[in-house]
Write a protein that holds these residues in place. Structure first.
Motif, PDB file in Angstrom:
ATOM      1  N   MET A  18       0.853  -1.202   0.000  1.00 61.73           N
ATOM      2  CA  MET A  18       0.000   0.000   0.000  1.00 61.73           C
ATOM      3  C   MET A  18       0.887   1.250   0.000  1.00 61.73           C
ATOM      4  O   MET A  18       1.834   1.344   0.776  1.00 61.73           O
ATOM      5  N   MET A  19       0.565   2.188  -0.831  1.00 59.49           N
ATOM      6  CA  MET A  19       1.317   3.429  -0.891  1.00 59.49           C
ATOM      7  C   MET A  19       0.762   4.406   0.143  1.00 59.49           C
ATOM      8  O   MET A  19      -0.421   4.674   0.184  1.00 59.49           O
ATOM      9  N   TYR A  20       1.625   4.876   1.008  1.00 55.96           N
ATOM     10  CA  TYR A  20       1.247   5.871   2.000  1.00 55.96           C
ATOM     11  C   TYR A  20       1.450   7.237   1.361  1.00 55.96           C
ATOM     12  O   TYR A  20       2.568   7.720   1.227  1.00 55.96           O
ATOM     13  N   TRP A  21       0.341   7.878   0.980  1.00 55.92           N
ATOM     14  CA  TRP A  21       0.418   9.038   0.100  1.00 55.92           C
ATOM     15  C   TRP A  21       1.077  10.243   0.759  1.00 55.92           C
ATOM     16  O   TRP A  21       1.792  10.992   0.103  1.00 55.92           O
ATOM     17  N   LEU A  22       0.847  10.465   2.069  1.00 59.84           N
ATOM     18  CA  LEU A  22       1.411  11.656   2.701  1.00 59.84           C
ATOM     19  C   LEU A  22       2.941  11.622   2.740  1.00 59.84           C
ATOM     20  O   LEU A  22       3.587  12.615   2.334  1.00 59.84           O
ATOM     21  N   PRO A  23       3.578  10.531   3.177  1.00 64.60           N
ATOM     22  CA  PRO A  23       5.041  10.483   3.097  1.00 64.60           C
ATOM     23  C   PRO A  23       5.553  10.588   1.664  1.00 64.60           C
ATOM     24  O   PRO A  23       6.609  11.176   1.423  1.00 64.60           O
ATOM     25  N   TRP A  24       4.801  10.031   0.694  1.00 66.18           N
ATOM     26  CA  TRP A  24       5.212  10.136  -0.708  1.00 66.18           C
ATOM     27  C   TRP A  24       5.219  11.600  -1.156  1.00 66.18           C
ATOM     28  O   TRP A  24       6.162  12.054  -1.797  1.00 66.18           O
ATOM     29  N   VAL A  25       4.153  12.327  -0.813  1.00 68.49           N
ATOM     30  CA  VAL A  25       4.071  13.743  -1.176  1.00 68.49           C
ATOM     31  C   VAL A  25       5.195  14.528  -0.518  1.00 68.49           C
ATOM     32  O   VAL A  25       5.830  15.387  -1.147  1.00 68.49           O
ATOM     33  N   GLN A  26       5.476  14.227   0.746  1.00 71.31           N
ATOM     34  CA  GLN A  26       6.565  14.916   1.445  1.00 71.31           C
ATOM     35  C   GLN A  26       7.904  14.615   0.780  1.00 71.31           C
ATOM     36  O   GLN A  26       8.740  15.513   0.612  1.00 71.31           O
ATOM     37  N   GLY A  27       8.116  13.362   0.410  1.00 68.06           N
ATOM     38  CA  GLY A  27       9.356  12.988  -0.263  1.00 68.06           C
ATOM     39  C   GLY A  27       9.482  13.649  -1.618  1.00 68.06           C
ATOM     40  O   GLY A  27      10.552  14.160  -1.973  1.00 68.06           O
ATOM     41  N   PHE A  28       8.389  13.660  -2.377  1.00 67.33           N
ATOM     42  CA  PHE A  28       8.419  14.282  -3.707  1.00 67.33           C
ATOM     43  C   PHE A  28       8.685  15.780  -3.596  1.00 67.33           C
ATOM     44  O   PHE A  28       9.504  16.330  -4.336  1.00 67.33           O
ATOM     45  N   THR A  29       8.016  16.439  -2.663  1.00 68.72           N
ATOM     46  CA  THR A  29       8.151  17.895  -2.518  1.00 68.72           C
ATOM     47  C   THR A  29       9.552  18.274  -2.059  1.00 68.72           C
ATOM     48  O   THR A  29      10.188  19.177  -2.629  1.00 68.72           O
ATOM     49  N   LEU A  30      10.043  17.614  -1.019  1.00 64.50           N
ATOM     50  CA  LEU A  30      11.377  17.932  -0.512  1.00 64.50           C
ATOM     51  C   LEU A  30      12.441  17.548  -1.536  1.00 64.50           C
ATOM     52  O   LEU A  30      13.406  18.294  -1.756  1.00 64.50           O
ATOM     53  N   GLY A  31      12.273  16.385  -2.184  1.00 65.46           N
ATOM     54  CA  GLY A  31      13.222  15.966  -3.205  1.00 65.46           C
ATOM     55  C   GLY A  31      13.285  16.957  -4.350  1.00 65.46           C
ATOM     56  O   GLY A  31      14.372  17.340  -4.798  1.00 65.46           O
ATOM     57  N   ALA A  32      12.129  17.404  -4.818  1.00 71.41           N
ATOM     58  CA  ALA A  32      12.098  18.388  -5.902  1.00 71.41           C
ATOM     59  C   ALA A  32      12.736  19.698  -5.470  1.00 71.41           C
ATOM     60  O   ALA A  32      13.469  20.332  -6.237  1.00 71.41           O
ATOM     61  N   GLY A  33      12.475  20.106  -4.227  1.00 73.77           N
ATOM     62  CA  GLY A  33      13.030  21.355  -3.738  1.00 73.77           C
ATOM     63  C   GLY A  33      14.547  21.347  -3.680  1.00 73.77           C
ATOM     64  O   GLY A  33      15.189  22.397  -3.853  1.00 73.77           O
ATOM     65  N   LEU A  34      15.144  20.175  -3.469  1.00 80.42           N
ATOM     66  CA  LEU A  34      16.606  20.070  -3.421  1.00 80.42           C
ATOM     67  C   LEU A  34      17.216  19.811  -4.792  1.00 80.42           C
ATOM     68  O   LEU A  34      18.321  20.268  -5.086  1.00 80.42           O
ATOM     69  N   ILE A  35      16.508  19.066  -5.640  1.00 77.23           N
ATOM     70  CA  ILE A  35      17.066  18.643  -6.928  1.00 77.23           C
ATOM     71  C   ILE A  35      16.923  19.722  -8.004  1.00 77.23           C
ATOM     72  O   ILE A  35      17.830  19.938  -8.810  1.00 77.23           O
ATOM     73  N   ILE A  36      15.789  20.422  -8.024  1.00 79.15           N
ATOM     74  CA  ILE A  36      15.513  21.365  -9.109  1.00 79.15           C
ATOM     75  C   ILE A  36      16.454  22.563  -9.134  1.00 79.15           C
ATOM     76  O   ILE A  36      16.900  22.967 -10.208  1.00 79.15           O
ATOM     77  N   PRO A  37      16.781  23.194  -7.987  1.00 76.33           N
ATOM     78  CA  PRO A  37      17.717  24.327  -8.068  1.00 76.33           C
ATOM     79  C   PRO A  37      19.008  23.923  -8.780  1.00 76.33           C
ATOM     80  O   PRO A  37      19.538  22.837  -8.558  1.00 76.33           O
ATOM     81  N   ILE A  38      19.500  24.827  -9.636  1.00 74.67           N
ATOM     82  CA  ILE A  38      20.622  24.471 -10.504  1.00 74.67           C
ATOM     83  C   ILE A  38      21.849  24.095  -9.675  1.00 74.67           C
ATOM     84  O   ILE A  38      22.152  24.711  -8.666  1.00 74.67           O
ATOM     85  N   GLY A  39      22.500  23.062 -10.105  1.00 75.10           N
ATOM     86  CA  GLY A  39      23.732  22.598  -9.478  1.00 75.10           C
ATOM     87  C   GLY A  39      24.619  21.995 -10.545  1.00 75.10           C
ATOM     88  O   GLY A  39      24.313  22.071 -11.737  1.00 75.10           O
TER      89      GLY A  39
END
Length: 207
Positions: A1-22
């Motif tokens: 079963m996919m736990y949607w809230l941790p998934w959303v938190q992971g996606f949001t935080l991951g995107a916030g760190l990955i998207i800024p140019i590096g």
């Protein structure tokens, strides 16, 4: 079963760190402009993100956070890497710069693979973002939610790197203009130095 809230938190935080140019994003962007092995580069970046995020979430992040010498070593190496990368970008701004040929001046497959591995494995910023930051946050979840958080981070990485590579390839004729290349190099160089300053500030607060 996919736990949607941790998934959303992971996606949001991951995107916030990955998207800024590096350094990784800059390399993917440049390969996209060349339309050369850009999907392979995106895939390699994503695969190593999966491995490093998994390492962080399932124990590695806590280890790094608990060893101040290791934390300092990685942070100082990250500062040095970002300062040098930024200087390299600014040096290109003031050179006589030609357009990146879409048919010539191509890198061989071996050179491309070595390049993407360098900006991934020799870039301490990657370890700070994936193992330390994402790892420390994900490690705080209950065991059944850790995978959902990690998969959310994986999803953000896959979506971003492939979107960046495909968008750069599609817009390569415009992005390949000398003035655009100079603006991009200057912006990336400045952002590298800002990231270095951010790491230095984090070390100062850690003291």
């Amino acid at each position: 079963m996919m736990y949607w809230l941790p998934w959303v938190q992971g996606f949001t935080l991951g995107a916030g760190l990955i998207i800024p140019i590096g350094a990784q994003n800059a390399f993917v962007l440049n390969q996209g402009i060349r339309r050369q092995y850009h999907l392979l580069v995106a895939a390699i970046c994503s695969v190593f993100d999966v491995l490093l995020i998994s390492l962080g979430v399932f124990g590695g992040g806590a280890v790094l956070q608990s060893h101040s010498v290791l934390y300092w070593g990685i942070s100082l190496a990250g500062i040095a890497f970002l300062l040098l990368y930024g200087a390299h970008c600014w040096r290109r701004v003031f050179q006589q710069q030609q357009t990146v040929s879409l048919s010539g001046r191509q890198r061989g497959l071996k050179a491309v693979i070595i390049g993407v591995l360098a900006v991934t494995l020799l870039n301490p910023q990657v370890y700070i973002e994936t193992v330390m930051i994402l790892g420390s946050v994900g490690g705080g979840f209950a065991e059944q939610d850790k995978w959902a958080f990690a998969i959310g981070c994986f999803s953000a990485s896959l979506l971003w790197f492939f979107t960046l590579a495909l968008a750069a390839a599609r817009m390569s004729n415009w992005l390949n203009r000398p003035i655009i290349q100079k603006v991009m190099d200057g912006a990336i160089g400045t952002l590298m130095w800002l990231l270095a300053a951010k790491l230095a500030l984090g070390l100062y607060q850690y003291m």
